[in-house]
Structures are given as structure tokens and as C-alpha cells.
Design an enzyme around this catalytic site. Structure first.
Site, PDB file in Angstrom:
ATOM      1  N   SER A  31      49.278 -95.813  19.116  1.00 28.64           N
ATOM      2  CA  SER A  31      48.130 -95.975  18.215  1.00 28.64           C
ATOM      3  C   SER A  31      47.534 -94.648  17.752  1.00 28.64           C
ATOM      4  O   SER A  31      47.159 -93.804  18.585  1.00 28.64           O
ATOM      5  CB  SER A  31      47.052 -96.788  18.956  1.00 28.64           C
ATOM      6  OG  SER A  31      45.788 -96.594  18.366  1.00 28.64           O
ATOM      7  N   GLY A  32      47.425 -94.496  16.442  1.00 29.12           N
ATOM      8  CA  GLY A  32      46.795 -93.283  15.902  1.00 29.12           C
ATOM      9  C   GLY A  32      45.346 -93.162  16.335  1.00 29.12           C
ATOM     10  O   GLY A  32      44.863 -92.066  16.639  1.00 29.12           O
ATOM     11  N   LEU A  33      44.661 -94.299  16.386  1.00 27.90           N
ATOM     12  CA  LEU A  33      43.259 -94.271  16.822  1.00 27.90           C
ATOM     13  C   LEU A  33      43.169 -93.827  18.276  1.00 27.90           C
ATOM     14  O   LEU A  33      42.379 -92.948  18.635  1.00 27.90           O
ATOM     15  CB  LEU A  33      42.634 -95.662  16.652  1.00 27.90           C
ATOM     16  CG  LEU A  33      41.240 -95.835  17.259  1.00 27.90           C
ATOM     17  CD1 LEU A  33      40.232 -94.900  16.612  1.00 27.90           C
ATOM     18  CD2 LEU A  33      40.767 -97.280  17.142  1.00 27.90           C
ATOM     19  N   ASP A  43      40.071 -90.388  13.921  1.00 29.06           N
ATOM     20  CA  ASP A  43      41.358 -90.875  13.410  1.00 29.06           C
ATOM     21  C   ASP A  43      41.312 -90.724  11.894  1.00 29.06           C
ATOM     22  O   ASP A  43      41.085 -91.676  11.161  1.00 29.06           O
ATOM     23  CB  ASP A  43      41.510 -92.350  13.832  1.00 29.06           C
ATOM     24  CG  ASP A  43      42.812 -92.969  13.370  1.00 29.06           C
ATOM     25  OD1 ASP A  43      43.759 -92.220  13.065  1.00 29.06           O
ATOM     26  OD2 ASP A  43      42.871 -94.213  13.307  1.00 29.06           O
ATOM     27  N   ASP A  70      52.569 -95.735  15.097  1.00 27.83           N
ATOM     28  CA  ASP A  70      51.643 -95.755  13.963  1.00 27.83           C
ATOM     29  C   ASP A  70      51.736 -94.369  13.317  1.00 27.83           C
ATOM     30  O   ASP A  70      51.313 -93.377  13.904  1.00 27.83           O
ATOM     31  CB  ASP A  70      50.247 -96.018  14.532  1.00 27.83           C
ATOM     32  CG  ASP A  70      49.131 -95.855  13.519  1.00 27.83           C
ATOM     33  OD1 ASP A  70      49.421 -95.729  12.319  1.00 27.83           O
ATOM     34  OD2 ASP A  70      47.958 -95.878  13.953  1.00 27.83           O
ATOM     35  N   ASP A  72      50.428 -93.448  10.355  1.00 30.58           N
ATOM     36  CA  ASP A  72      49.419 -93.276   9.311  1.00 30.58           C
ATOM     37  C   ASP A  72      50.045 -93.450   7.927  1.00 30.58           C
ATOM     38  O   ASP A  72      50.771 -94.400   7.698  1.00 30.58           O
ATOM     39  CB  ASP A  72      48.728 -91.921   9.476  1.00 30.58           C
ATOM     40  CG  ASP A  72      47.881 -91.864  10.749  1.00 30.58           C
ATOM     41  OD1 ASP A  72      47.583 -92.947  11.302  1.00 30.58           O
ATOM     42  OD2 ASP A  72      47.531 -90.777  11.190  1.00 30.58           O
ATOM     43  N   GLU A  99      51.250 -96.744   6.256  1.00 30.27           N
ATOM     44  CA  GLU A  99      50.257 -97.527   5.514  1.00 30.27           C
ATOM     45  C   GLU A  99      50.043 -96.947   4.122  1.00 30.27           C
ATOM     46  O   GLU A  99      50.264 -95.745   3.893  1.00 30.27           O
ATOM     47  CB  GLU A  99      48.949 -97.589   6.302  1.00 30.27           C
ATOM     48  CG  GLU A  99      48.250 -96.260   6.493  1.00 30.27           C
ATOM     49  CD  GLU A  99      47.181 -96.293   7.607  1.00 30.27           C
ATOM     50  OE1 GLU A  99      47.517 -96.649   8.758  1.00 30.27           O
ATOM     51  OE2 GLU A  99      46.024 -95.945   7.312  1.00 30.27           O
ATOM     52  N   LYS A 105      44.162 -90.079   5.734  1.00 29.67           N
ATOM     53  CA  LYS A 105      43.714 -91.470   5.922  1.00 29.67           C
ATOM     54  C   LYS A 105      42.469 -91.503   6.796  1.00 29.67           C
ATOM     55  O   LYS A 105      42.218 -90.587   7.594  1.00 29.67           O
ATOM     56  CB  LYS A 105      44.834 -92.324   6.528  1.00 29.67           C
ATOM     57  CG  LYS A 105      45.359 -91.965   7.902  1.00 29.67           C
ATOM     58  CD  LYS A 105      44.509 -92.092   9.121  1.00 29.67           C
ATOM     59  CE  LYS A 105      43.998 -93.416   9.556  1.00 29.67           C
ATOM     60  NZ  LYS A 105      44.984 -94.318  10.081  1.00 29.67           N
ATOM     61  N   ASN A 107      40.451 -94.075   9.525  1.00 33.14           N
ATOM     62  CA  ASN A 107      40.671 -95.286  10.306  1.00 33.14           C
ATOM     63  C   ASN A 107      40.091 -96.490   9.563  1.00 33.14           C
ATOM     64  O   ASN A 107      39.013 -96.403   8.963  1.00 33.14           O
ATOM     65  CB  ASN A 107      40.045 -95.159  11.696  1.00 33.14           C
ATOM     66  CG  ASN A 107      40.275 -96.415  12.527  1.00 33.14           C
ATOM     67  OD1 ASN A 107      39.469 -97.341  12.518  1.00 33.14           O
ATOM     68  ND2 ASN A 107      41.394 -96.461  13.210  1.00 33.14           N
ATOM     69  N   SER A 108      40.796 -97.592   9.622  1.00 32.46           N
ATOM     70  CA  SER A 108      40.444 -98.774   8.825  1.00 32.46           C
ATOM     71  C   SER A 108      39.066 -99.334   9.141  1.00 32.46           C
ATOM     72  O   SER A 108      38.506-100.067   8.327  1.00 32.46           O
ATOM     73  CB  SER A 108      41.498 -99.864   9.038  1.00 32.46           C
ATOM     74  OG  SER A 108      42.764 -99.344   8.738  1.00 32.46           O
ATOM     75  N   ARG A 143      52.581-101.142   5.857  1.00 34.63           N
ATOM     76  CA  ARG A 143      51.251-101.692   6.176  1.00 34.63           C
ATOM     77  C   ARG A 143      50.389-101.780   4.928  1.00 34.63           C
ATOM     78  O   ARG A 143      50.224-100.794   4.206  1.00 34.63           O
ATOM     79  CB  ARG A 143      50.613-100.814   7.239  1.00 34.63           C
ATOM     80  CG  ARG A 143      49.141-101.041   7.475  1.00 34.63           C
ATOM     81  CD  ARG A 143      48.739-100.396   8.776  1.00 34.63           C
ATOM     82  NE  ARG A 143      47.348-100.128   8.878  1.00 34.63           N
ATOM     83  CZ  ARG A 143      46.772 -99.558   9.935  1.00 34.63           C
ATOM     84  NH1 ARG A 143      47.525 -99.211  10.974  1.00 34.63           N
ATOM     85  NH2 ARG A 143      45.486 -99.334   9.963  1.00 34.63           N
ATOM     86  N   HIS A 174      46.559-105.859   7.333  1.00 39.74           N
ATOM     87  CA  HIS A 174      45.405-105.483   8.145  1.00 39.74           C
ATOM     88  C   HIS A 174      44.131-106.009   7.496  1.00 39.74           C
ATOM     89  O   HIS A 174      44.072-106.193   6.272  1.00 39.74           O
ATOM     90  CB  HIS A 174      45.341-103.958   8.299  1.00 39.74           C
ATOM     91  CG  HIS A 174      44.582-103.517   9.514  1.00 39.74           C
ATOM     92  ND1 HIS A 174      44.188-104.372  10.507  1.00 39.74           N
ATOM     93  CD2 HIS A 174      44.148-102.286   9.910  1.00 39.74           C
ATOM     94  CE1 HIS A 174      43.557-103.712  11.449  1.00 39.74           C
ATOM     95  NE2 HIS A 174      43.499-102.431  11.121  1.00 39.74           N
TER      96      HIS A 174
HETATM   97  C1  SPV Z   1      45.607 -97.720  15.151  1.00 41.59           C
HETATM   98  O1  SPV Z   1      45.678 -98.243  16.279  1.00 41.59           O
HETATM   99  O2  SPV Z   1      45.475 -96.509  14.961  1.00 41.59           O
HETATM  100  C2  SPV Z   1      45.681 -98.550  13.959  1.00 41.59           C
HETATM  101  C3  SPV Z   1      45.144 -99.888  14.014  1.00 41.59           C
HETATM  102  O3  SPV Z   1      46.122 -98.079  12.949  1.00 41.59           O
HETATM  103  S1  SPV Z   1      43.518 -99.800  13.497  1.00 41.59           S
HETATM  104  O4  SPV Z   1      42.790 -98.879  14.340  1.00 41.59           O
HETATM  105  O5  SPV Z   1      43.091-101.161  13.620  1.00 41.59           O
HETATM  106  O6  SPV Z   1      43.475 -99.363  12.115  1.00 41.59           O
HETATM  107 MG    MG Z   2      46.158 -96.069  12.944  1.00 43.02          MG
END
Ligand code: SPV
Ligand code: MG
Length: 299
Positions: A31-33, A43, A70, A72, A99, A105, A107-108, A143, A174
């Protein structure tokens, strides 16, 4: 992907990946986050591809289930994406997810606007990724961030179809909705053979089985290990401060034996024993007569 939904768990290091494998998850989400947070940075495209790769590679080496990274927005243009795929593939990662957001980017779930790249530009990245891979089993997930960016279901479906047709092995839809409604609608309207991946971080009332029945093929619990760890560590540290000692927390924290097991210490000791037994029980070769090998030439 086989039949049935794949349940993946997020991680940010080899230890977390091992815990995920031990708990019975089918795959690890690098996970990027989580990785960003574990480095103490947002992130937001701050860590480099190499830093993310290093973590994903450690995870891939630590578990025998697939690691999906992930990645990005792919760390740049199509050339960067191609390079990225080769590096992640060489590190033993089973697949990558990119994505359709601009670099850097965000974080979403972060507040503020989310910018997407044009559909065709992102389709080009997917093509570049698929063209670059050497192992036919390597997976590229495209994504869709349309719902995150405030667009509607039709936009999300339009993008998803183009990504699937450009060669993505799966699409990830997402959303940050608190209800699963739009994700279920996406799954109901999806008209490609390619599997759909979902991330129910905010619409957490659904179960994996609900999502499977609705047609999802992979569910990612993206950041629960990190959030659980932060909560548990915070509480433990506070308890130690309050009690001015560790007596009150000893029962609540993992034992050193548990940590050693996660580090494969028993295996290391068994291996060391085996190899030392060999050197103790077998007659050693006679020492090489250095002088005889390097005899000085006859005068
Ligand atoms: C991550 O885990 O970094 C993701 C999922 O990309 S989210 O944080 O939900 O965007
Ligand atoms: Mg991510």
C-alpha cells in the site's frame, strides 16, 4: 485470477506481509498509503519508485502468496511505467496497480481536488505496462479514480472499458462513498470479461461475500494493518507512561517468541544446526599442500 473472490490485505513491510499471510489472506497489497505513513510522509507522490520497490521486494521475499504493488500513477510517463514494470517484476512482485491520476497523486481520501489524466493517456500507460512485462503471469491492474474525482458512474464505466480494452488484466474501481451502492451499481453494469477489484475502506458495511456475489473478483483491505498498529502502539505507549513501567502491558503485547517466529529464527537455528552438523561429522578434506601446488619450477 481463479474463481472466487481474492481477499488481499494491505501491508508496508515484510513483517506486516507475514502477518497477512499467517491470517489466511490470499494476497498482499503493497500500500502506497501505508508505506508513505510508515516513512512519516503524506501519500502524495513523495516517496520515489525505488523506495516503494524496495519495500514491495522485501514483502515479496517474505511471503509465498502474491504481492500486488500499488504503483500510484506509474511514476511518470509511459517510459517510466515500462521501467517500473520491469523492476517490480524482477523484484518478485506478482503485479502492479496504476491509477489514472496526474503526478503527483494525492491519496484518494485526502481533502481537496483530485485531477485525472485523459483516458487515452492512461490507456497508453496500460499498454506500455503490458508491453514491458516479461513474465506472462505478471498482472497489471488499471485503477479508475473517476468516482474519487467527483465524476459519475458512466464516466467510471467509460474509463474502465477503455483500460480493460487497452490490456489491463483487471480494473480497480475506487470510491470514498460511505455506502456500497455505486460500487455495486458499477459491478452490475460491468460488461467486460476482465475482473473488477474493489477497496471498501469507507463503505465497510459490505462483506467480502457480498462483494463476491455482486461480481467483484478481488477485495483489498488496504490500510487496516497500519491503523490497527497505530492504535495498539499508541495505547501501549500511553499505558507504559501512565504506569511508569511495563507491568500493565506485558499481557497485551506479543511475546518475544512470537517476534522470533515471525523473523524465522527457529528456521535459522535449524539450518545452522544442519550445516554445522555436517562440518562436525564428515571427515574434512586433507589440507591442500600449498607448496606442492605452487612448487617453484625446477632450476
Ligand atoms: C493505498 O493503499 O495506498 C491505496 C488505497 O491506494 S487508498 O488509500 O484507499 O487510496
Ligand atoms: Mg495508494
Amino acid at each position: 485470477m481463479g474463481p472466487g473472490i481474492i481477499r488481499a490485505i494491505g501491508a508496508h513491510d515484510a513483517l506486516g506481509a507475514r502477518l497477512g499471510e499467517q491470517a489466511g489472506f490470499d494476497a498482499i497489497w503493497s500500500s502506497g498509503l501505508e508505506i508513505s505513513a510508515s516513512h512519516g510522509v503524506p501519500d502524495a507522490g513523495i516517496l520515489t519508485m525505488t523506495e516503494m520497490l524496495s519495500v514491495a521486494g522485501w514483502m515479496a521475499g517474505a511471503v509465498s502468496i502474491p504481492v500486488i504493488a500499488d504503483c500510484d500513477a506509474g511514476y511518470g510517463n509511459t517510459t517510466n511505467v515500462a521501467h517500473m514494470v520491469r523492476r517490480f517484476e524482477a523484484a518478485g512482485v506478482a503485479g502492479v496497480c496504476i491509477e489514472d491520476k496526474v503526478f503527483p497523486k494525492m491519496n484518494s481520501f485526502m481533502p481537496g481536488p483530485q485531477k485525472l489524466v485523459p483516458i487515452e493517456e492512461f490507456a497508453g500507460k496500460i499498454e506500455a505496462a503490458k508491453y514491458a512485462q516479461r513474465n506472462p503471469a505478471f498482472v497489471v491492474i488499471g485503477r479508475i479514480e473517476a468516482l474519487i474525482a467527483g465524476l459519475d458512474l458512466d464516466d467510471a464505466l467509460r474509463r474502465g472499458r477503455v483500460y480493460a480494452d487497452a490490456g489491463a488484466d483487471a480494473v480497480l474501481i475506487h470510491a470514498k462513498d460511505t455506502s456500497p451502492e455505486r460500487i455495486l451499481a458499477f459491478l452490475g453494469a460491468w460488461d467486460r470479461e476482465k475482473p473488477v477489484v474493489v477497496v471498501p475502506t469507507t463503505y465497510w458495511s459490505v462483506t467480502g461475500s457480498d462483494l463476491e456475489r455482486a461480481g467483484a473478483r478481488m477485495v483489498i483491505y488496504a490500510n487496516h494493518g497500519l491503523r490497527a498498529a497505530v492504535q495498539a502502539v499508541t495505547e501501549t505507549f500511553q499505558a507504559i507512561r501512565r504506569a511508569d513501567g511495563t507491568a500493565t502491558v506485558e499481557e497485551c503485547i506479543a511475546s518475544l517468541e512470537t517476534i522470533f517466529a515471525l523473523q524465522n529464527v527457529p528456521q535459522m537455528l535449524a539450518d545452522a544446526d544442519r550445516h554445522s552438523t555436517r562440518s562436525n561429522s564428515q571427515p574434512t578434506d586433507p589440507p591442500v599442500e600449498v607448496e606442492s601446488v605452487y612448487e617453484s619450477p625446477e632450476p
